[in-house]
Motif scaffolding. Structure first.
Motif, short mmCIF file in Angstrom:
data_model
loop_
_atom_site.label_atom_id
_atom_site.label_comp_id
_atom_site.label_asym_id
_atom_site.label_seq_id
_atom_site.Cartn_x
_atom_site.Cartn_y
_atom_site.Cartn_z
N LYS A 36 0.84 -1.18 0.00
CA LYS A 36 0.00 0.00 0.00
C LYS A 36 0.89 1.25 0.00
O LYS A 36 1.82 1.34 0.78
CB LYS A 36 -0.88 0.00 1.25
N VAL A 37 0.57 2.16 -0.88
CA VAL A 37 1.27 3.44 -0.91
C VAL A 37 0.37 4.46 -0.23
O VAL A 37 -0.78 4.64 -0.61
CB VAL A 37 1.57 3.90 -2.36
N THR A 38 0.89 5.09 0.80
CA THR A 38 0.11 6.07 1.54
C THR A 38 0.31 7.45 0.92
O THR A 38 1.44 7.87 0.69
CB THR A 38 0.54 6.10 3.02
N GLN A 39 -0.80 8.12 0.65
CA GLN A 39 -0.71 9.48 0.14
C GLN A 39 -0.81 10.42 1.33
O GLN A 39 -1.86 10.55 1.97
CB GLN A 39 -1.84 9.78 -0.85
N LEU A 78 1.73 15.65 8.51
CA LEU A 78 1.14 15.18 7.27
C LEU A 78 0.05 14.17 7.61
O LEU A 78 0.14 13.44 8.59
CB LEU A 78 2.20 14.54 6.38
N TYR A 79 -0.97 14.11 6.78
CA TYR A 79 -2.15 13.29 7.04
C TYR A 79 -2.31 12.21 5.98
O TYR A 79 -2.13 12.46 4.79
CB TYR A 79 -3.40 14.17 7.08
N ASP A 80 -2.70 11.02 6.44
CA ASP A 80 -2.96 9.89 5.55
C ASP A 80 -4.34 10.12 4.93
O ASP A 80 -5.37 9.98 5.60
CB ASP A 80 -2.93 8.59 6.36
N LEU A 81 -4.36 10.47 3.66
CA LEU A 81 -5.60 10.86 2.99
C LEU A 81 -6.64 9.73 3.01
O LEU A 81 -7.82 9.97 3.25
CB LEU A 81 -5.32 11.31 1.56
N GLU A 82 -6.21 8.50 2.79
CA GLU A 82 -7.15 7.38 2.79
C GLU A 82 -7.77 7.19 4.18
O GLU A 82 -8.96 6.96 4.32
CB GLU A 82 -6.46 6.09 2.36
N SER A 83 -6.95 7.30 5.21
CA SER A 83 -7.43 7.17 6.59
C SER A 83 -8.46 8.25 6.92
O SER A 83 -9.49 7.98 7.54
CB SER A 83 -6.24 7.23 7.55
#
Length: 96
Positions: A36-39, A78-83
């Motif tokens: 998984k690539v975290t944006q 920074l924030y994990d967009l998917e989360s």
């Protein structure tokens, strides 16, 4: 020769899409499940994407409603967009 200026956030989004495409290609050619690539996005980007204000997002962050990390450079968060999107969808807090 023509020079085009773009915002850093645009380049980061392009980089993310390239990573996603590389993972898809890896999966299709090797049948290995890609990592998984975290944006990761900044607060400003998060506000633009979600439509929610800084204080609301900071409250939810402090309540650990979604994943985030502190960038060692300059201490930027920074924030994990998917989360974040998962949290907003589960709680029906989606604005945009």
């Amino acid at each position: 020769m023509e020079m085009v200026l773009v915002e850093k956030s645009f380049l980061e989004k392009v980089e993310y899409l390239v990573q996603q495409n590389e993972q898809i290609l890896t999966f299709l050619t090797t049948k290995e499940k890609p990592e998984k690539v975290t944006q990761w996005v900044s607060m400003k980007e998060l506000q633009e994407i979600t439509g929610w204000g800084r204080s609301t997002l900071e409250t939810w962050r402090d309540q650990e409603r979604f994943n985030y990390k502190r960038n060692s450079e300059k201490g930027k968060i920074l924030y994990d967009l998917e989360s974040v999107n998962n949290f907003l969808e589960k709680t029906n807090n989606k604005r945009s």
